[in-house]
Motif scaffolding. Structure first.
Motif, PDB file in Angstrom:
ATOM      1  N   ASP A   7       0.673  -1.286   0.036  1.00 12.14           N
ATOM      2  CA  ASP A   7       0.027  -0.223   0.004  1.00 12.14           C
ATOM      3  C   ASP A   7       0.881   1.316   0.013  1.00 12.14           C
ATOM      4  O   ASP A   7       0.555   2.298  -0.798  1.00 12.14           O
ATOM      5  CB  ASP A   7      -0.884  -0.021   1.284  1.00 12.14           C
ATOM      6  N   PHE A   8       1.998   1.196   0.649  1.00 15.00           N
ATOM      7  CA  PHE A   8       2.869   2.443   0.807  1.00 15.00           C
ATOM      8  C   PHE A   8       3.571   2.606  -0.760  1.00 15.00           C
ATOM      9  O   PHE A   8       3.550   3.798  -1.198  1.00 15.00           O
ATOM     10  CB  PHE A   8       4.072   2.153   1.827  1.00 15.00           C
ATOM     11  N   SER A 137      -4.913  -2.662  14.657  1.00 11.92           N
ATOM     12  CA  SER A 137      -4.183  -3.837  13.995  1.00 11.92           C
ATOM     13  C   SER A 137      -4.974  -4.164  12.561  1.00 11.92           C
ATOM     14  O   SER A 137      -4.513  -4.725  11.921  1.00 11.92           O
ATOM     15  CB  SER A 137      -4.701  -4.934  14.782  1.00 11.92           C
ATOM     16  N   LYS A 138      -5.995  -3.431  12.194  1.00 19.95           N
ATOM     17  CA  LYS A 138      -6.739  -3.497  10.908  1.00 19.95           C
ATOM     18  C   LYS A 138      -6.323  -2.442  10.052  1.00 19.95           C
ATOM     19  O   LYS A 138      -6.476  -2.790   8.972  1.00 19.95           O
ATOM     20  CB  LYS A 138      -8.223  -3.048  11.062  1.00 19.95           C
ATOM     21  N   LEU A 139      -5.493  -1.586  10.514  1.00 16.10           N
ATOM     22  CA  LEU A 139      -4.722  -0.645   9.393  1.00 16.10           C
ATOM     23  C   LEU A 139      -3.666  -1.454   8.734  1.00 16.10           C
ATOM     24  O   LEU A 139      -3.025  -2.285   9.260  1.00 16.10           O
ATOM     25  CB  LEU A 139      -4.145   0.436   9.901  1.00 16.10           C
ATOM     26  N   ASN A 140      -3.488  -0.968   7.360  1.00 20.33           N
ATOM     27  CA  ASN A 140      -2.376  -1.505   6.680  1.00 20.33           C
ATOM     28  C   ASN A 140      -1.046  -0.953   6.940  1.00 20.33           C
ATOM     29  O   ASN A 140      -0.380  -0.613   6.002  1.00 20.33           O
ATOM     30  CB  ASN A 140      -2.751  -1.674   5.280  1.00 20.33           C
ATOM     31  N   ALA A 141      -0.754  -0.692   8.279  1.00 15.61           N
ATOM     32  CA  ALA A 141       0.651   0.068   8.605  1.00 15.61           C
ATOM     33  C   ALA A 141       1.461  -1.252   8.951  1.00 15.61           C
ATOM     34  O   ALA A 141       1.241  -1.947   9.912  1.00 15.61           O
ATOM     35  CB  ALA A 141       0.503   0.816   9.678  1.00 15.61           C
ATOM     36  N   PHE A 142       2.659  -1.484   8.165  1.00 16.66           N
ATOM     37  CA  PHE A 142       3.219  -2.732   8.490  1.00 16.66           C
ATOM     38  C   PHE A 142       4.266  -2.802   9.785  1.00 16.66           C
ATOM     39  O   PHE A 142       4.793  -3.644  10.290  1.00 16.66           O
ATOM     40  CB  PHE A 142       4.421  -2.993   7.390  1.00 16.66           C
ATOM     41  N   VAL A 253       2.849   4.013   9.280  1.00 15.86           N
ATOM     42  CA  VAL A 253       1.808   4.326  10.226  1.00 15.86           C
ATOM     43  C   VAL A 253       1.258   5.740   9.714  1.00 15.86           C
ATOM     44  O   VAL A 253      -0.059   5.847   9.613  1.00 15.86           O
ATOM     45  CB  VAL A 253       2.438   4.848  11.419  1.00 15.86           C
ATOM     46  N   GLN A 254       2.042   6.628   9.160  1.00 14.13           N
ATOM     47  CA  GLN A 254       1.467   8.002   8.599  1.00 14.13           C
ATOM     48  C   GLN A 254       0.494   7.723   7.470  1.00 14.13           C
ATOM     49  O   GLN A 254      -0.734   8.153   7.288  1.00 14.13           O
ATOM     50  CB  GLN A 254       2.388   8.928   8.350  1.00 14.13           C
ATOM     51  N   GLN A 255       1.099   6.873   6.622  1.00 16.70           N
ATOM     52  CA  GLN A 255       0.247   6.726   5.254  1.00 16.70           C
ATOM     53  C   GLN A 255      -1.118   5.902   5.711  1.00 16.70           C
ATOM     54  O   GLN A 255      -2.050   6.445   5.077  1.00 16.70           O
ATOM     55  CB  GLN A 255       0.990   5.809   4.500  1.00 16.70           C
TER      56      GLN A 255
END
Length: 323
Positions: A7-8, A137-142, A253-255
């Motif tokens: 995603d990033f 935990s549901k966010l796509n932040a690796f 995280v920001q993205q």
């Protein structure tokens, strides 16, 4: 984790595909305001050091250079590696200073960050668009999603870091009283509440206003729209990203947060372009200014060279202490 990385890079692709649509004037103003923010913040740090070493001559330009160089390096290297550079550059810029006192001085700035962070996060979480902690935990932040999905590991990691820090403090000096005296020296201004408020908190607040303006212009530059609410949401995202500095500038995280927060404000492609574009713009700008400071003020030709010099300096100090 892999999805978050994908995603990033997808968002980065959106940014580069929309370069022609960026409002370059607003972008330039945003970066100018951001540079002013860093300069004012470095002045607050200079005041902290001046209180710790009142009899030493300290050049502001060297403290500014160290501050800017460290910030630029932190934007391209994870885990705040730039702080090591700042520690060395500041230590060698102040006669008769110690690493323990300079390191302790770093923490004085956190008082302002904590007070403003509470206000900003309270606002962000009451707007109905900011993800709640259970949903992290549901966010796509690796990086963030991993820790949110493994709270026991996060607790263990924080405990290990705390214990490790205490052990490191104990081992840094064979003379504990002298060591803690130097730590207290670095925190001198924090014990004078009026001076701290006047020379640190208020100065940092002045810098924060320029940071606020910077993100207002950056939001305009990427067609999200500058407003008090939008800027405070961006600052809330930055506050969360600062907690998990395991990627350069908290990129993942920001993205992930920005895409979620501005989902109803602009198209997905526009938000994705902004989420990565503002990070790239700030990173390139701060890295360029930081590198220029290294070359022009400290006469180093690369970040690698200053890291090597810092390592040699610490080893030399350890050797002299044993003699």
């Amino acid at each position: 984790m892999i999805a978050g990385v994908g995603d990033f890079f997808d968002a980065a692709g959106q940014f580069f595909s929309q370069l022609a649509d960026i409002r370059w004037g607003a972008l330039a103003l945003g970066l100018l305001c951001f540079g002013t923010y860093l300069t004012i913040r470095s002045r607050a740090f200079f005041n902290v050091l001046r209180a710790a070493y009142p009899t030493e001559q300290i050049e502001f330009k060297r403290i500014w250079g160290a501050y800017i160089a460290a910030y630029g390096f932190n934007n391209v290297v994870p885990a705040r590696g730039g702080d090591v550079i700042k520690l060395f550059l500041v230590k060698t810029s102040i006669p008769n200073s110690t690493y323990s006192a300079i390191g302790a001085a770093f923490f004085v700035e956190l008082g302002f960050d904590a007070t403003m962070g509470v206000f900003i996060l309270f606002f962000a979480f009451t707007q109905g668009v900011f993800p709640k902690p259970p949903d992290f935990s549901k966010l796509n932040a690796f990086d963030l999603s991993f820790f949110a999905s493994h709270p026991r590991f996060l607790l263990f990691l924080l405990t290990a870091i705390a214990v490790g820090s205490l052990v490191a403090f104990a081992l840094l000096s064979t003379k504990a009283k002298a060591f803690w005296a130097r730590v207290r020296q670095g925190l001198t201004i924090a014990f004078d509440r009026r001076r701290y408020f006047r020379e640190v908190w208020l100065v940092q607040f002045g810098g924060w206003l320029f940071r606020f303006a910077a993100f207002w212009f950056l939001l305009d530059a990427f067609h999200i729209g500058g407003s008090v609410k939008n800027v405070l949401l961006v600052l809330g995202v930055n506050a969360v990203a600062a907690v998990v500095p395991f990627t350069p500038g908290g990129a993942g995280v920001q993205q992930a947060f920005l895409v979620k927060v501005f989902a109803g404000v602009a198209s997905g492609a526009t938000v994705a372009a902004y989420s990565v574009g503002q990070q790239i713009a700030i990173a390139v700008f701060s890295l360029a200014v930081g590198f220029a400071a290294l070359v022009m003020i400290f006469k180093f030709r690369s970040f690698k060279e200053v890291i090597a010099a810092g390592r040699e300096h610490r080893e030399a100090e350890k050797a002299s202490a044993l003699q």
